[in-house]
Design a protein around this motif. Structure first.
Motif, PDB file in Angstrom:
ATOM      1  N   GLU A  29       0.819  -1.217   0.000  1.00 36.20           N
ATOM      2  CA  GLU A  29       0.000   0.000   0.000  1.00 36.20           C
ATOM      3  C   GLU A  29       0.855   1.269   0.000  1.00 36.20           C
ATOM      4  O   GLU A  29       0.486   2.275  -0.593  1.00 36.20           O
ATOM      5  CB  GLU A  29      -0.902  -0.023   1.241  1.00 36.20           C
ATOM      6  N   ASP A  30       2.024   1.208   0.635  1.00 35.65           N
ATOM      7  CA  ASP A  30       2.922   2.368   0.718  1.00 35.65           C
ATOM      8  C   ASP A  30       4.146   2.213  -0.176  1.00 35.65           C
ATOM      9  O   ASP A  30       5.224   2.732   0.126  1.00 35.65           O
ATOM     10  CB  ASP A  30       3.363   2.580   2.165  1.00 35.65           C
ATOM     11  N   VAL A  31       3.998   1.527  -1.301  1.00 29.61           N
ATOM     12  CA  VAL A  31       5.110   1.293  -2.220  1.00 29.61           C
ATOM     13  C   VAL A  31       5.743   2.624  -2.641  1.00 29.61           C
ATOM     14  O   VAL A  31       5.061   3.616  -2.846  1.00 29.61           O
ATOM     15  CB  VAL A  31       4.649   0.499  -3.462  1.00 29.61           C
ATOM     16  N   ALA A  32       7.081   2.614  -2.747  1.00 26.51           N
ATOM     17  CA  ALA A  32       7.816   3.787  -3.225  1.00 26.51           C
ATOM     18  C   ALA A  32       8.358   3.477  -4.614  1.00 26.51           C
ATOM     19  O   ALA A  32       8.929   2.410  -4.837  1.00 26.51           O
ATOM     20  CB  ALA A  32       8.959   4.127  -2.281  1.00 26.51           C
ATOM     21  N   LEU A  33       8.157   4.392  -5.535  1.00 18.31           N
ATOM     22  CA  LEU A  33       8.690   4.284  -6.890  1.00 18.31           C
ATOM     23  C   LEU A  33       9.683   5.407  -7.117  1.00 18.31           C
ATOM     24  O   LEU A  33       9.341   6.586  -6.974  1.00 18.31           O
ATOM     25  CB  LEU A  33       7.580   4.390  -7.941  1.00 18.31           C
ATOM     26  N   ASP A  34      10.911   5.035  -7.440  1.00 10.18           N
ATOM     27  CA  ASP A  34      11.913   5.989  -7.903  1.00 10.18           C
ATOM     28  C   ASP A  34      11.983   5.794  -9.409  1.00 10.18           C
ATOM     29  O   ASP A  34      12.492   4.783  -9.891  1.00 10.18           O
ATOM     30  CB  ASP A  34      13.267   5.727  -7.239  1.00 10.18           C
ATOM     31  N   SER A  35      11.435   6.762 -10.142  1.00  9.27           N
ATOM     32  CA  SER A  35      11.244   6.591 -11.578  1.00  9.27           C
ATOM     33  C   SER A  35      12.453   7.025 -12.384  1.00  9.27           C
ATOM     34  O   SER A  35      13.334   7.724 -11.896  1.00  9.27           O
ATOM     35  CB  SER A  35      10.012   7.374 -12.043  1.00  9.27           C
ATOM     36  N   VAL A  36      12.432   6.640 -13.629  1.00 10.22           N
ATOM     37  CA  VAL A  36      13.482   6.983 -14.578  1.00 10.22           C
ATOM     38  C   VAL A  36      13.588   8.500 -14.777  1.00 10.22           C
ATOM     39  O   VAL A  36      14.644   9.005 -15.128  1.00 10.22           O
ATOM     40  CB  VAL A  36      13.262   6.228 -15.916  1.00 10.22           C
ATOM     41  N   THR A  37      12.529   9.227 -14.482  1.00  5.55           N
ATOM     42  CA  THR A  37      12.545  10.691 -14.642  1.00  5.55           C
ATOM     43  C   THR A  37      13.056  11.398 -13.395  1.00  5.55           C
ATOM     44  O   THR A  37      13.131  12.615 -13.368  1.00  5.55           O
ATOM     45  CB  THR A  37      11.132  11.220 -14.960  1.00  5.55           C
ATOM     46  N   GLY A  38      13.408  10.625 -12.354  1.00  5.19           N
ATOM     47  CA  GLY A  38      13.937  11.213 -11.133  1.00  5.19           C
ATOM     48  C   GLY A  38      12.880  11.559 -10.106  1.00  5.19           C
ATOM     49  O   GLY A  38      13.195  12.077  -9.041  1.00  5.19           O
ATOM     50  N   GLN A  39      11.624  11.260 -10.390  1.00  5.65           N
ATOM     51  CA  GLN A  39      10.546  11.539  -9.451  1.00  5.65           C
ATOM     52  C   GLN A  39      10.372  10.368  -8.495  1.00  5.65           C
ATOM     53  O   GLN A  39      10.596   9.221  -8.864  1.00  5.65           O
ATOM     54  CB  GLN A  39       9.229  11.767 -10.190  1.00  5.65           C
ATOM     55  N   ARG A  40       9.931  10.671  -7.276  1.00  4.25           N
ATOM     56  CA  ARG A  40       9.571   9.627  -6.321  1.00  4.25           C
ATOM     57  C   ARG A  40       8.085   9.760  -6.029  1.00  4.25           C
ATOM     58  O   ARG A  40       7.590  10.839  -5.740  1.00  4.25           O
ATOM     59  CB  ARG A  40      10.355   9.747  -5.031  1.00  4.25           C
TER      60      ARG A  40
END
Length: 134
Positions: A29-40
């Motif tokens: 439910e609280d998954v963190a995504l560090d994306s290829v665009t540098g956004q979290r």
């Protein structure tokens, strides 16, 4: 294949199939995504919204997947090829005109209690931008 590798593999399959319901069941439910665009982004809802937005711009699928895991079974790396078409201009990237691309891409999954708690997406952004500009 370890349980963590199975979860990572199912995530990539759901992503390729655009099955956002299946994708949502694989993450915490609280998954963190560090994306290829540098956004979290944090949370399953924001993850889903970000992925849907990204795929609107980049019609992308992942293949040639090689999965690797740590000794504890909590982290999985997926080395793969991202193939796609750049459909709609995304802020910070060159203008979209239907460019096709094929580029190495990596996901790192952290998995706890059978759910993805963190996902990091990596690729050489300079090479990616060159593919889109060329």
């Amino acid at each position: 294949m370890t349980d963590a590798q199975t979860i990572a593999s199912r995530f990539i399959e759901a992503l390729n199939d655009r099955d956002f319901d299946a994708l949502s069941t694989l993450v915490d439910e609280d998954v963190a995504l560090d994306s290829v665009t540098g956004q979290r982004t944090v949370g399953v809802g924001p993850l889903r919204a970000w992925v849907m937005s990204y795929l609107r711009h980049f019609d992308e699928t992942f293949s040639d997947v090689v999965l690797m895991h740590d000794a504890f079974g909590q982290r999985v790396a997926a080395d793969m090829t991202a193939r796609g078409t750049y459909r709609e201009t995304m802020t910070g990237f060159p203008e979209a005109s239907g460019q096709s691309y094929s580029i190495p891409s990596v996901f790192i999954f952290e998995i706890e209690d059978g759910a993805i708690t963190r996902l990091s997406h990596y690729r050489n952004i300079r090479i990616f931008e060159q593919e889109l500009a060329g």
